[in-house]
Design a protein around this motif. Structure first.
Motif, PDB file in Angstrom:
ATOM      1  N   ALA A 183       8.972 -11.801  35.423  1.00 50.85           N
ATOM      2  CA  ALA A 183       8.121 -11.357  36.427  1.00 50.85           C
ATOM      3  C   ALA A 183       7.284 -10.592  35.895  1.00 50.85           C
ATOM      4  N   THR A 184       7.556  -9.789  34.575  1.00 51.13           N
ATOM      5  CA  THR A 184       6.568  -8.855  34.012  1.00 51.13           C
ATOM      6  C   THR A 184       5.723  -9.915  33.271  1.00 51.13           C
ATOM      7  N   MET A 185       6.123 -10.609  32.793  1.00 43.38           N
ATOM      8  CA  MET A 185       5.201 -11.729  31.944  1.00 43.38           C
ATOM      9  C   MET A 185       4.324 -12.254  33.133  1.00 43.38           C
ATOM     10  N   GLY A 186       4.972 -12.596  34.317  1.00 42.84           N
ATOM     11  CA  GLY A 186       3.835 -13.236  35.312  1.00 42.84           C
ATOM     12  C   GLY A 186       2.785 -12.206  35.717  1.00 42.84           C
ATOM     13  N   ALA A 187       3.106 -10.990  35.768  1.00 43.12           N
ATOM     14  CA  ALA A 187       1.972  -9.979  36.056  1.00 43.12           C
ATOM     15  C   ALA A 187       1.202  -9.791  35.307  1.00 43.12           C
ATOM     16  N   HIS A 188       1.229  -9.889  33.859  1.00 38.74           N
ATOM     17  CA  HIS A 188       0.601  -9.883  32.891  1.00 38.74           C
ATOM     18  C   HIS A 188      -0.374 -11.103  32.977  1.00 38.74           C
ATOM     19  N   LEU A 189       0.244 -12.394  33.170  1.00 41.42           N
ATOM     20  CA  LEU A 189      -0.676 -13.530  33.296  1.00 41.42           C
ATOM     21  C   LEU A 189      -1.785 -13.396  34.562  1.00 41.42           C
ATOM     22  N   ILE A 190      -1.213 -12.880  35.495  1.00 40.38           N
ATOM     23  CA  ILE A 190      -2.044 -12.989  36.787  1.00 40.38           C
ATOM     24  C   ILE A 190      -3.159 -12.013  36.662  1.00 40.38           C
ATOM     25  N   GLU A 191      -2.991 -10.802  35.920  1.00 42.16           N
ATOM     26  CA  GLU A 191      -3.922  -9.881  35.705  1.00 42.16           C
ATOM     27  C   GLU A 191      -5.042 -10.439  34.676  1.00 42.16           C
ATOM     28  N   GLN A 192      -4.514 -11.015  33.670  1.00 44.40           N
ATOM     29  CA  GLN A 192      -5.282 -11.785  32.750  1.00 44.40           C
ATOM     30  C   GLN A 192      -6.315 -12.650  33.469  1.00 44.40           C
ATOM     31  N   LEU A 193      -5.799 -13.666  34.208  1.00 44.83           N
ATOM     32  CA  LEU A 193      -6.457 -14.823  34.737  1.00 44.83           C
ATOM     33  C   LEU A 193      -7.198 -14.649  35.812  1.00 44.83           C
ATOM     34  N   ALA A 194      -6.607 -14.086  36.881  1.00 42.76           N
ATOM     35  CA  ALA A 194      -6.880 -13.892  38.387  1.00 42.76           C
ATOM     36  C   ALA A 194      -7.713 -12.534  38.396  1.00 42.76           C
ATOM     37  N   ARG A 195      -7.489 -11.629  37.534  1.00 42.49           N
ATOM     38  CA  ARG A 195      -8.081 -10.372  37.478  1.00 42.49           C
ATOM     39  C   ARG A 195      -7.764  -9.602  38.889  1.00 42.49           C
ATOM     40  N   LEU A 196      -6.500  -9.920  39.151  1.00 42.86           N
ATOM     41  CA  LEU A 196      -5.900  -9.049  40.424  1.00 42.86           C
ATOM     42  C   LEU A 196      -4.752  -8.034  39.777  1.00 42.86           C
ATOM     43  N   PRO A 197      -4.743  -6.881  40.294  1.00 40.65           N
ATOM     44  CA  PRO A 197      -3.745  -5.880  39.998  1.00 40.65           C
ATOM     45  C   PRO A 197      -2.184  -6.426  40.183  1.00 40.65           C
ATOM     46  N   ALA A 198      -1.394  -6.635  39.383  1.00 43.95           N
ATOM     47  CA  ALA A 198      -0.066  -7.343  39.409  1.00 43.95           C
ATOM     48  C   ALA A 198       0.817  -6.181  38.873  1.00 43.95           C
ATOM     49  N   HIS A 199       1.867  -6.160  39.329  1.00 38.98           N
ATOM     50  CA  HIS A 199       3.424  -5.352  38.729  1.00 38.98           C
ATOM     51  C   HIS A 199       4.431  -5.914  39.368  1.00 38.98           C
ATOM     52  N   ALA A 200       5.503  -5.725  38.165  1.00 44.32           N
ATOM     53  CA  ALA A 200       6.955  -6.237  38.493  1.00 44.32           C
ATOM     54  C   ALA A 200       7.654  -5.160  38.602  1.00 44.32           C
ATOM     55  N   GLU A 201       8.582  -5.211  39.223  1.00 41.97           N
ATOM     56  CA  GLU A 201       9.909  -4.205  39.595  1.00 41.97           C
ATOM     57  C   GLU A 201      11.131  -4.782  39.836  1.00 41.97           C
ATOM     58  N   PRO A 202      12.271  -3.950  39.356  1.00 39.51           N
ATOM     59  CA  PRO A 202      13.553  -4.682  39.813  1.00 39.51           C
ATOM     60  C   PRO A 202      13.594  -4.608  41.382  1.00 39.51           C
ATOM     61  N   ALA A 203      14.280  -5.955  41.710  1.00 35.47           N
ATOM     62  CA  ALA A 203      14.528  -5.959  43.110  1.00 35.47           C
ATOM     63  C   ALA A 203      15.705  -4.884  43.719  1.00 35.47           C
ATOM     64  N   SER A 204      16.424  -4.687  42.766  1.00 33.34           N
ATOM     65  CA  SER A 204      17.579  -3.982  43.003  1.00 33.34           C
ATOM     66  C   SER A 204      17.110  -2.413  43.268  1.00 33.34           C
ATOM     67  N   GLU A 205      16.057  -1.941  43.118  1.00 32.87           N
ATOM     68  CA  GLU A 205      15.769  -0.604  43.350  1.00 32.87           C
ATOM     69  C   GLU A 205      14.751  -0.468  44.547  1.00 32.87           C
TER      70      GLU A 205
END
Length: 605
Positions: free
Chosen positions: A307-329
């Motif tokens: 998900a962290t890698m995915g957030a980085h890709l989305i920010e790079q390519l779509a220029r959308l703020p993206a953030h990953a966090e543990p679902a457990s918290e």
């Protein structure tokens, strides 16, 4: 975590159940047991250890039907023979197997003990067996319903009554239960992998449902007794997919399967006409996606790192703020769910309890959520109702390899799709489409150099600690590499952003602590070289995962991966780290497919 398997029909249950337990070993467990009904009596065998240990103590003529069996991952009570499932009532008439946790077990145990019940284990599950036996109902179904009305907690369970052997009763609340439909026989399991040898037709129970299984069919209803309608689905995976074939371990087989798994993830999703990705499962049109202002991605373990890698890709390519966090918290911080935020839940199994709970929290507060999962028909997939299936094929080893790679590729497709809706040009879209299509062959070229990685692994055998560093998306690669190494080899490994090394972790560097540096030849390459110089100045050994070309610093070992586009390089940089973890574990003699204390599908909090 834990595994359930049950059978009712004309065949002897024990061979079917034992085969099912073997299929469920990958889920993680510490004890195993089996119970069958024969001539009105219950026959039970169980022990601490592996399924093979259970086979050794099983009597030669352990015949009967119906039957239930279980692999346990300890929650209440230590791993032991007496705490292994199935658990029985005082009269040895009722047998119960159970995944999950009964939260009010202590109060129920006190109440039953006050009524004269003597407990033989420390488990919460034994409470269920005694409760069911005490219910004044003519049918097993009625007794199970009445008992469950008193229970608070999560469960996936199967119940057998030796004096009423014409039915099995199963129920679900928060822990997966799958029914298998055979020819005048029925099966139940916590995972379809236990069923594929016998049937491809399955029904997934939903939370709050009870099912009564007979040889000639099944009935489902709510816990209150209202009938529910279920539609059978077909398991896409074949029995062969769950065999190791010529490989020594499932982990090594699944690493080798990555090129084909990647092709399946990409299949039908590359759209060269518009230089974009086709993702029909999103069920969101361009107008709806344009309304999205930010993206939050939820997952656990390797899914969270992807998900962290995915957030980085989305920010790079779509220029959308993206953030990953543990679902457990996520749900415990009372999250603010915004109408213009798109939430994405990531889970290989589609059954991860913490991620499912996060999905339900988002939906309860009116948020939109997509799923990225591998298992078709899994709970998270059904709860989300839309998203991306990986089609990576079954992953049996506890540690995630091919599903991690395919998840990051799915994020690349999503980021490309979002980017092309916004302002990513056709030229950039075409560049990425070409790079995506080349990834499977590039992965094959890395796997062909397995011997080089095995040689690098030797340099880690004598050390007690190892550090992984990287920058930007390379840090997520470092996190996954460290996680894999510690999971499967038990070598202590930690990941840090390379830029943070001088802010504390540099104190840990010694000649006995190797650092694995993820350093693609991107615009941060020279900064990574500076960090390597800092480590070298303190005598720290360096293993570099990089691209071909001169390194202006000396290193103890290096592995060059093929170059892709900068956005996709992390996918390839991760592959050698999977092999590195495997070979360190192999050379240390670890139980690679079943790391201690871990489970493949974490279905409890």
């Amino acid at each position: 975590m834990c595994g359930i398997v049950g059978y009712i029909g004309k065949r002897d249950a024990a061979p079917i159940l034992m085969e099912g337990l073997h299929r469920l070993e990958y889920r993680g467990y510490d004890s195993a047991g089996i119970a069958v009904a024969r001539a009105g009596e219950l026959r039970v065998a169980k022990c601490k250890g592996r399924v093979r240990d259970l086979e050794k103590i099983l009597p030669d003529r352990f015949k009967g039907s119906p039957g239930i069996a279980h692999t346990r991952w300890a929650t209440h009570g230590e791993p032991s023979d007496r705490n292994a499932h199935p658990h029985c009532d005082s009269a040895n008439r009722i047998a119960v197997i159970h995944n999950g946790i009964i939260e009010n077990a202590t109060a129920l145990r006190r109440r039953l003990a006050a009524e004269g019940i003597v407990f033989r284990s420390e488990t919460d599950t034994e409470v269920l067996a005694h409760l069911i036996a005490k219910m004044p109902h003519d049918s097993l179904e009625g007794a199970v319903r009445a008992a469950l009305q008193m229970v608070v907690g999560a469960y996936g369970l199967a119940v057998l009554d030796a004096t009423r052997p014409n039915a099995l009763v199963v129920a679900r609340n928060g822990s997966p239960v799958v029914l298998g439909i055979g020819d005048r026989e029925m099966f139940v399991a916590s995972d379809p992998s236990a069923l594929v040898r016998h049937t491809q037709s399955v029904v997934h129970l939903d939370d709050g449902e009870v099912a009564v299984l007979r040889a000639d069919g099944f009935e489902t209803s709510t816990l209150e007794g209202d009938p529910t309608a279920k539609t059978a689905s077909t398991i896409a995976w074949t029995d062969d997919a769950f065999d190791k074939l010529d490989f020594d371990h499932f982990m090594r087989k699944e690493i080798a399967e990555q090129p084909d798994a990647a092709r399946r993830t990409l299949s039908g999703r590359l759209e060269p006409r518009f230089q974009t990705a086709h993702l029909g499962g999103l069920a969101l049109d361009a107008r709806e996606l344009l309304e999205v202002r930010r993206i939050k991605i939820l997952g656990c373990g390797s899914a969270c790192i992807s998900a962290t890698m995915g957030a980085h890709l989305i920010e790079q390519l779509a220029r959308l703020p993206a953030h990953a966090e543990p679902a457990s918290e996520f749900r415990y911080r009372n999250p603010v769910i915004e109408p213009d935020t798109l939430y994405i839940a990531v889970s290989q199994s589609g059954e991860t309890f913490d991620t499912l709970a996060a999905v339900q929290e988002v939906k309860r507060k009116g948020g939109r959520v997509l799923g990225i999962v591998n298992v078709v028909g899994s709970t998270i997939a059904r709860e989300c109702g839309r998203g991306i299936y990986l089609h990576a094929g079954p992953e049996v080893s506890v540690v995630s390899t091919k599903t991690f790679t395919c998840t990051v590729m799915a994020f690349a497709l999503l980021a490309l799709h979002l980017g092309r809706i916004r302002d990513l040009s056709t030229a950039h879209g075409g560049r990425l489409l070409k790079a995506l299509s080349e990834l499977p062959v590039q992965i094959e070229s890395i796997l062909a150099r397995d011997a080089e990685i095995a040689e690098l692994a030797r340099q880690l055998l004598a050390c007690e600690h190892a550090y992984f560093i990287g920058r930007a998306a390379g840090y997520a690669v470092a996190m996954e590499g460290a996680l894999k190494l510690k999971e499967v080899s038990y070598l202590h490994a930690e990941a840090y952003p390379a830029s943070e090394l001088k802010h504390g972790p540099l104190a840990l560097i010694t000649p006995q602590t190797p650092t694995i540096v993820v350093m693609p030849r991107d615009d941060l390459f020279t900064k990574n070289i500076s960090t390597v110089e800092e480590i070298r100045a303190r005598g720290g050994p360096i293993l570099a995962i990089t691209h071909a070309g001169d390194l202006p610093v000396s290193v103890e070992g290096r592995f060059d991966v093929p170059r892709s586009e900068p956005e996709l390089d992390p996918i390839l940089l991760n592959i050698p780290l999977q092999l590195l973890a495997y070979h360190v574990a192999l050379q240390k003699g670890r139980d690679i497919d079943k790391p201690r204390n871990l489970a493949k599908s974490v279905t409890v909090e």
